[in-house]
Motif scaffolding. Structure first.
Motif, mmCIF file in Angstrom:
data_model
loop_
_atom_site.group_PDB
_atom_site.id
_atom_site.type_symbol
_atom_site.label_atom_id
_atom_site.label_comp_id
_atom_site.label_asym_id
_atom_site.label_seq_id
_atom_site.Cartn_x
_atom_site.Cartn_y
_atom_site.Cartn_z
ATOM 1 N N ALA A 283 2.118 -25.072 -7.339
ATOM 2 C CA ALA A 283 3.150 -24.123 -6.885
ATOM 3 C C ALA A 283 3.645 -23.268 -8.051
ATOM 4 N N MET A 284 3.841 -23.931 -9.207
ATOM 5 C CA MET A 284 4.270 -23.196 -10.395
ATOM 6 C C MET A 284 3.215 -22.167 -10.802
ATOM 7 N N VAL A 285 1.939 -22.561 -10.791
ATOM 8 C CA VAL A 285 0.859 -21.643 -11.164
ATOM 9 C C VAL A 285 0.780 -20.481 -10.185
ATOM 10 N N MET A 286 0.921 -20.801 -8.912
ATOM 11 C CA MET A 286 0.861 -19.736 -7.898
ATOM 12 C C MET A 286 2.028 -18.767 -8.061
ATOM 13 N N ASP A 287 3.218 -19.316 -8.376
ATOM 14 C CA ASP A 287 4.382 -18.432 -8.636
ATOM 15 C C ASP A 287 4.125 -17.569 -9.868
ATOM 16 N N GLU A 288 3.582 -18.221 -10.900
ATOM 17 C CA GLU A 288 3.294 -17.472 -12.130
ATOM 18 C C GLU A 288 2.211 -16.435 -11.880
ATOM 19 N N THR A 289 1.227 -16.773 -11.060
ATOM 20 C CA THR A 289 0.177 -15.801 -10.716
ATOM 21 C C THR A 289 0.768 -14.592 -10.009
ATOM 22 N N ALA A 290 1.638 -14.860 -9.064
ATOM 23 C CA ALA A 290 2.298 -13.759 -8.347
ATOM 24 C C ALA A 290 3.106 -12.899 -9.311
ATOM 25 N N SER A 291 3.796 -13.543 -10.252
ATOM 26 C CA SER A 291 4.588 -12.789 -11.237
ATOM 27 C C SER A 291 3.681 -11.943 -12.126
ATOM 28 N N GLN A 292 2.552 -12.516 -12.535
ATOM 29 C CA GLN A 292 1.625 -11.775 -13.379
ATOM 30 C C GLN A 292 1.016 -10.601 -12.615
ATOM 31 N N GLU A 293 0.706 -10.833 -11.365
ATOM 32 C CA GLU A 293 0.160 -9.733 -10.550
ATOM 33 C C GLU A 293 1.161 -8.598 -10.442
ATOM 34 N N LYS A 294 2.427 -8.948 -10.239
ATOM 35 C CA LYS A 294 3.490 -7.916 -10.211
ATOM 36 C C LYS A 294 3.594 -7.225 -11.570
ATOM 37 N N ASN A 295 3.497 -8.026 -12.628
ATOM 38 C CA ASN A 295 3.590 -7.471 -13.984
ATOM 39 C C ASN A 295 2.452 -6.496 -14.246
ATOM 40 N N ILE A 296 1.237 -6.900 -13.871
ATOM 41 C CA ILE A 296 0.072 -6.028 -14.061
ATOM 42 C C ILE A 296 0.225 -4.759 -13.232
ATOM 43 N N ALA A 297 0.706 -4.921 -12.017
ATOM 44 C CA ALA A 297 0.939 -3.733 -11.168
ATOM 45 C C ALA A 297 1.957 -2.801 -11.811
ATOM 46 N N ALA A 298 3.003 -3.411 -12.382
ATOM 47 C CA ALA A 298 4.032 -2.599 -13.051
ATOM 48 C C ALA A 298 3.449 -1.894 -14.261
ATOM 49 N N LEU A 299 2.614 -2.592 -15.048
ATOM 50 C CA LEU A 299 1.980 -1.970 -16.212
ATOM 51 C C LEU A 299 1.027 -0.861 -15.783
ATOM 52 N N LYS A 300 0.284 -1.125 -14.716
ATOM 53 C CA LYS A 300 -0.635 -0.106 -14.218
ATOM 54 C C LYS A 300 0.135 1.132 -13.761
ATOM 55 N N LYS A 301 1.236 0.915 -13.085
ATOM 56 C CA LYS A 301 2.071 2.039 -12.622
ATOM 57 C C LYS A 301 2.671 2.786 -13.814
ATOM 58 N N ALA A 302 3.089 1.992 -14.811
ATOM 59 C CA ALA A 302 3.689 2.633 -15.999
ATOM 60 C C ALA A 302 2.672 3.518 -16.709
ATOM 61 N N ILE A 303 1.432 3.030 -16.815
ATOM 62 C CA ILE A 303 0.368 3.826 -17.441
ATOM 63 C C ILE A 303 0.105 5.083 -16.631
ATOM 64 N N ALA A 304 0.059 4.896 -15.327
ATOM 65 C CA ALA A 304 -0.155 6.070 -14.462
ATOM 66 C C ALA A 304 0.989 7.069 -14.585
ATOM 67 N N ASP A 305 2.201 6.511 -14.684
ATOM 68 C CA ASP A 305 3.375 7.388 -14.808
ATOM 69 C C ASP A 305 3.361 8.179 -16.119
ATOM 70 N N LYS A 306 2.681 7.659 -17.142
ATOM 71 C CA LYS A 306 2.627 8.343 -18.435
ATOM 72 C C LYS A 306 1.621 9.476 -18.441
ATOM 73 N N GLU A 307 0.755 9.537 -17.454
ATOM 74 C CA GLU A 307 -0.257 10.592 -17.432
ATOM 75 C C GLU A 307 0.378 11.978 -17.290
ATOM 76 N N GLY A 308 1.410 12.089 -16.499
ATOM 77 C CA GLY A 308 2.105 13.387 -16.308
ATOM 78 C C GLY A 308 2.695 13.905 -17.614
ATOM 79 N N PRO A 309 3.517 13.091 -18.267
ATOM 80 C CA PRO A 309 4.083 13.556 -19.540
ATOM 81 C C PRO A 309 3.017 13.896 -20.566
ATOM 82 N N VAL A 310 1.933 13.142 -20.638
ATOM 83 C CA VAL A 310 0.880 13.452 -21.591
ATOM 84 C C VAL A 310 0.244 14.800 -21.268
ATOM 85 N N LYS A 311 -0.037 14.972 -19.981
ATOM 86 C CA LYS A 311 -0.647 16.241 -19.563
ATOM 87 C C LYS A 311 0.273 17.418 -19.887
#
Length: 402
Positions: A283-311
């Motif tokens: 259960a702890m691993v599954m919770d941590e997996t879900a948190s990491q997936e959210k974290n990765i999604a947030a990082l992916k979104k943050a990278i995508a969000d930086k494309e506009g300012p760079v452009k």
């Protein structure tokens, strides 16, 4: 003719007198002799009658003594026969108890062996030589030892029963002969001079070669009684031994059966605790997996969000690179735009690197989740084998008293 007609000679009177006296003397002599012979005959008759009566009385006394002696030994033989029959019946009861006890060992042994076989199907790290397996192996050894001991004791009991029956046969044959001899002596004791069926027996005085001495006669019955006593004592000792063996083997089997059951209960509790811990970790691993997936999604979104300012920044730099002549100045705007592009690019690279690390961590979490799930399945398999297959099967094990 004249001679034939001649008169017989005549005796003198004295001759006649002598002749008469001789006749009288001869007659008296014959009479006296006859009287003596009659007297002697009477004395002989009296003597032989007295002797006959005395001998008859002595024979009758001897017959009576013999009858009493036969009755005594007959009673002794009957007592020993009754005792050996009783001990044989007791041994037959013990034999039945041994057979039932021996039969009752077969099912627990089969169940112990099935439990050992079932537990070979445990998987992974759970295929361990644990306390349950040690106690099951010990139980199988105890049961096999008990079966071997009871088997040997049963053979010994059968042999003792055979010896008892042999002693019983000897006693019965001896008793049969004693009964016949007593009947014959009873018949002899009842005979008198007036008994109708008395007769001469010419061969009665002949002593056959199969006659035995009184000592041999006594020794024969003594030997039979001693043999019966020996087998009776052996039967008593064997009965006590069997009783002890049945009690001890029953206690040993019950004790070992309980040891196995306790080991199973402890093992099931241990496995359940381990499974519960694994489920908590999962259960702890599954919770941590879900948190990491959210974290990765947030990082992916943050990278995508930086494309506009760079452009925007790069477009501005591209546009300002077209300023004419001296206007192409490396002013603060140009410096700041370049810094902005470098800063945003660096941040995007940092976020991308972090996202890469988080994805590696996510894979590790996935592998950990898979490992935990597999381990939980191993524990479930172990619980099914121990709790469902083995423990439920062992509920039918009953160590009875016989």
């Amino acid at each position: 003719m004249a001679r034939l007609l001649q008169a017989p000679p005549k005796f003198h009177p004295s001759e006649w007198d002598v002749a008469n006296k001789m006749q009288c003397a001869s007659t008296e002599s014959q009479k006296s002799r006859s009287e003596r012979m009659i007297a002697e005959s009477q004395r002989l008759l009296d003597e032989t009658e007295k002797t006959t009566q005395k001998t008859r009385s002595d024979v009758n006394k001897k017959i009576e003594q013999r009858r009493e002696e036969i009755k005594f030994w007959k009673q002794e033989l009957e007592n020993k026969l009754e005792q050996i029959v009783h001990e044989t019946e007791v041994l037959l009861t013990f034999k039945t108890r041994l057979e039932k006890s021996l039969e009752s060992c077969k099912e627990p042994l089969v169940i112990a062996q099935k439990c050992l076989l079932n537990r070979q199907r445990r998987a992974g790290i759970d295929l361990v030589h644990d306390e349950v397996e040690q106690e099951l192996v010990k139980e199988a050894e105890v049961l096999q030892g008990v079966i071997a001991l009871l088997g040997r004791t049963l053979e010994q009991t059968n042999e003792q029963i055979r010896l008892n029956r042999s002693a019983k046969y000897n006693l019965e044959m001896d008793l049969k002969d004693k009964f016949t001899a007593l009947m014959i002596d009873d018949y002899c004791a009842s005979l008198t001079n007036n008994t109708p069926d008395i007769r001469y027996a010419d061969n009665a005085m002949k002593i056959e070669g199969n006659f035995v001495s009184p000592e041999d006669w006594i020794d024969f019955s003594n030997i039979n009684i001693e043999k019966a006593d020996k087998q009776r004592n052996n039967s008593l000792a064997l009965g006590a031994l069997i009783d002890g063996i049945l009690s001890q083997t029953r206690n040993d089997m019950r004790k070992q059966c309980e040891m196995v059951n306790v080991a199973f209960r402890n093992k099931v509790k241990e496995v359940k605790d381990a499974k519960h811990k694994l489920e908590t970790l999962l259960a702890m691993v599954m919770d941590e997996t879900a948190s990491q997936e959210k974290n990765i999604a947030a990082l992916k979104k943050a990278i995508a969000d930086k494309e506009g300012p760079v452009k925007v920044a790069q477009t501005r730099l591209e546009a300002r690179n077209h300023r004419p002549n001296v206007e192409l100045c490396y002013d603060t705007v140009q410096y700041r735009l370049i810094s902005e592009v470098q800063e945003i690019t660096k941040n995007m690279q940092r976020q991308a690197e972090m996202m890469k690390e988080r994805k590696i961590l996510l894979k590790g979490l996935s592998r950990r989740q898979l490992s935990l799930e597999e381990e939980i399945q191993v524990k479930e398999n172990t619980l099914y084998i121990d709790e469902v297959l083995c423990m439920q099967m062992r509920e039918s094990v009953h160590i009875n008293s016989f």
